[in-house]
Design an enzyme around this catalytic site. Structure first.
Site, PDB file in Angstrom:
ATOM      1  N   LEU A 197       0.855  -1.198   0.000  1.00  0.00           N
ATOM      2  CA  LEU A 197       0.000   0.000   0.000  1.00  0.00           C
ATOM      3  C   LEU A 197       0.889   1.246   0.000  1.00  0.00           C
ATOM      4  O   LEU A 197       1.936   1.273   0.654  1.00  0.00           O
ATOM      5  CB  LEU A 197      -0.892   0.031   1.250  1.00  0.00           C
ATOM      6  CG  LEU A 197      -1.920  -1.084   1.389  1.00  0.00           C
ATOM      7  CD1 LEU A 197      -2.783  -0.842   2.628  1.00  0.00           C
ATOM      8  CD2 LEU A 197      -2.799  -1.177   0.151  1.00  0.00           C
ATOM      9  N   GLY A 237       2.573  -8.274   6.211  1.00  0.00           N
ATOM     10  CA  GLY A 237       3.216  -7.217   6.993  1.00  0.00           C
ATOM     11  C   GLY A 237       2.171  -6.152   7.241  1.00  0.00           C
ATOM     12  O   GLY A 237       1.009  -6.339   6.856  1.00  0.00           O
ATOM     13  N   GLY A 238       2.557  -5.058   7.863  1.00  0.00           N
ATOM     14  CA  GLY A 238       1.604  -3.995   8.175  1.00  0.00           C
ATOM     15  C   GLY A 238       0.787  -3.590   6.961  1.00  0.00           C
ATOM     16  O   GLY A 238      -0.444  -3.597   6.992  1.00  0.00           O
ATOM     17  N   ASP A 239       1.457  -3.252   5.864  1.00  0.00           N
ATOM     18  CA  ASP A 239       0.748  -2.820   4.661  1.00  0.00           C
ATOM     19  C   ASP A 239       1.232  -3.594   3.429  1.00  0.00           C
ATOM     20  O   ASP A 239       1.212  -3.084   2.327  1.00  0.00           O
ATOM     21  CB  ASP A 239       0.920  -1.315   4.453  1.00  0.00           C
ATOM     22  CG  ASP A 239       2.388  -0.907   4.388  1.00  0.00           C
ATOM     23  OD1 ASP A 239       3.261  -1.789   4.541  1.00  0.00           O
ATOM     24  OD2 ASP A 239       2.665   0.279   4.168  1.00  0.00           O
ATOM     25  N   GLU A 240       1.695  -4.841   3.658  1.00  0.00           N
ATOM     26  CA  GLU A 240       2.196  -5.668   2.556  1.00  0.00           C
ATOM     27  C   GLU A 240       1.271  -6.857   2.324  1.00  0.00           C
ATOM     28  O   GLU A 240       0.913  -7.564   3.262  1.00  0.00           O
ATOM     29  CB  GLU A 240       3.603  -6.196   2.885  1.00  0.00           C
ATOM     30  CG  GLU A 240       4.640  -5.114   3.037  1.00  0.00           C
ATOM     31  CD  GLU A 240       5.907  -5.667   3.677  1.00  0.00           C
ATOM     32  OE1 GLU A 240       6.298  -6.807   3.328  1.00  0.00           O
ATOM     33  OE2 GLU A 240       6.471  -4.969   4.529  1.00  0.00           O
TER      34      GLU A 240
END
Lengths: 328, 197
Positions: A197, A237-240
């Site tokens: 993202l 991941g957080g935004d992966e």
């Protein structure tokens, strides 16, 4: 009735922890349970204040005559410091008083220290019921604690084994890695798509984690809508995010799909009275690009393609190209 | 620290300031979970971290946080059980004060590993009371100030309470000035826990 109540038999039965004393504080008789607590102490004939320290609620020095009608706190001056509760009353038409004692909260320790039996308490005393309650409570408490520990470790284990990302309902890395290996083992043709993202961090920073969480849930919803049932989507991941797209290896179709996904991610996501604006960058590798595809190689190459999307100004989708990306 | 204590801190923060505030506290304290379990034990440092972060999050001194926590423990309807157990202490506020001498022993009967402060209440010559409080957590005396203030309301007594500082030994001193024993009606209390009437 001339003091029949003062016959030792009466007092010993009803108040096995009493002290009968005169106006000088000299002990005339004591109950059998009290006697059991200090076998070597010559109670009778001794002064009350030599054997006990007695305080009332004023918590004064404890000197002087024992107050009648008052709540008393009593300890032996020597030996095991058992805290006793007491109350003293005068005996009418005499210079005598009766001090009656009980254990209160020290009952549990006292029973252990002095090896009391049920016979040491008056039948009307609640001591045995109290001991019973404490024992039962301790047993239940022990079981509750064990249960809590078991539940806690079960929970850790469950979290360890979970295959779902709690927040988005997508798969987690563990489940993704399994699916990836499975696809390769079955020699399925598929595309591996990495998506990061863009601008997500600024949503988190400016609108808070709650907004970030709402965005991630919405993103997951869009991803589910833009892919097929048989595809695998995971948040790693957080935004992966990563995708396994089954039997889909045509670069045109893949890039179209990726661009459609990015366009949808760019639609502002409402949160309370604000709008969150994000985008996405994509890199893709397919099994067709290798003679012997491996998870490690495909991941590496999809990442290379993703980096060129990011370098190219974000919001782009890039196919891995061995000529363009090799030698990196 | 016992889970009961950690749980009390959590309930105080969530009931008073909301779940989101509690989440920020646990995040900044680095807790890896959102809820304390009352029947588990936790490292003392964890409790201290949570207290520190809560005070910071609410922008109040830890002392004020403790005092508000003490008041909450006695006066919040969710924790009626604690108020009732304290009311077992006596029929008026003075009896209640003296019953605090037995608080540690009574609490240990119920939960042997609960860290309850050791309290000593004395009646001084000038008619005031002095409480000496030795807790496993520094500042717990402020929580006792909150507890006693709320209990005075409960008994309908008018009191002036003051945290009078610390001794070198770590004991905290609280002075209690009973101005009027029956200042207001106070709240109803029956020994029987089942709803009566």
């Amino acid at each position: 009735m001339n003091n029949t109540i003062l016959q030792p038999e009466f007092l010993d039965t009803f108040m096995p922890m009493h002290v009968l004393y005169d106006s000088e504080g000299i002990i005339l008789h004591i109950g059998p349970t009290l006697e059991k607590m200090r076998r070597c102490v010559p109670f009778v004939g001794s002064s009350l204040s030599d054997i006990f320290s007695i305080h009332d609620d004023g918590r004064g020095t404890g000197e002087g005559p024992v107050p009648h009608h008052a709540k008393l706190y009593i300890k032996f001056r020597t030996g095991i410091p058992t805290q006793l509760k007491g109350m003293a009353m005068p005996v009418r038409q005499s210079d005598l008083s009766v001090l009656n004692l009980s254990f209160g909260i020290s009952i549990v320790d006292a029973v252990a220290d002095y090896r009391f039996t049920a016979g040491d308490f008056a039948h009307t005393d609640l001591a045995i019921e109290m001991l019973y309650l404490v024992e039962a409570k301790s047993a239940v408490l022990h079981e509750t604690k064990q249960l809590n520990l078991r539940l806690q470790s079960a929970r850790f284990a469950a979290e360890e084994q979970a295959s779902t990302d709690m927040l988005t309902g997508l798969r987690n890395r563990r489940a993704f890695d399994q699916a990836f290996e499975e696809f390769l083992r079955r020699r399925t043709t598929f595309a591996l798509m990495h998506l990061d993202l863009d601008y997500f961090k600024s949503v988190n920073d400016s609108l808070g984690h709650a907004a970030g969480d709402a965005v991630l849930r919405e993103v997951a919803k869009i991803m589910n809508e833009e892919t097929r049932e048989e595809d695998v989507i995971a948040r790693i991941g957080g935004d992966e995010f990563v995708f396994l797209l089954k039997n889909l290896t045509s670069p045109d179709r893949l890039l179209n799909m990726a661009r459609r996904l990015i366009a949808r991610l760019e639609e502002p996501i409402p949160f309370h009275d604000a709008f969150c604006r994000i985008s996405g960058s994509v890199g893709i590798a397919t099994t067709e690009q290798y003679r012997h595809p491996t998870a490690e190689k495909m991941s590496h190459d999809a990442d290379l393609a993703l980096y060129s999307s990011k370098r190219g100004g974000r919001a782009l989708a890039t196919m891995f190209d061995p000529e363009l990306h090799s030698g990196v | 620290m016992h889970g009961m204590i950690n749980r009390a801190i959590q309930c105080f923060v969530t009931d008073t300031y909301g779940v989101q505030t509690w989440q920020r506290v646990t995040d900044s304290a680095g807790l890896e979970f959102a809820n304390f379990e009352p029947m588990l034990n936790y490292r003392d440092q964890l409790t201290l971290d949570v207290l520190g972060q809560a005070a910071r999050e609410l922008k109040k001194p830890v002392e004020t946080f403790f005092e508000d926590l003490g008041t909450y423990l006695v006066s919040h309807p969710n924790l009626e059980a604690i108020r009732r157990l304290l009311r077992f202490g006596g029929e008026n506020f003075v009896e209640f004060l003296f019953s605090l001498n037995d608080l540690e022993g009574r609490a240990k009967l119920a939960l042997p590993d609960l860290e309850v402060p050791s309290l000593k209440v004395e009646n001084l010559k000038d008619g005031t009371f002095r409480m000496t409080c030795m807790g496993t957590m520094p500042g717990v005396g402020y929580a006792m100030v909150g507890v006693m203030r709320a209990m005075a309301d409960d008994y309908g007594a008018l009191v002036f309470l003051e945290h009078a500082g610390w001794k070198d030994s770590g004991e905290e001193i609280i002075t209690i000035n009973l101005l009027e024993a029956t200042y207001s009606e106070g709240r109803q209390f029956e020994l029987a826990g089942r709803a009566v009437g």
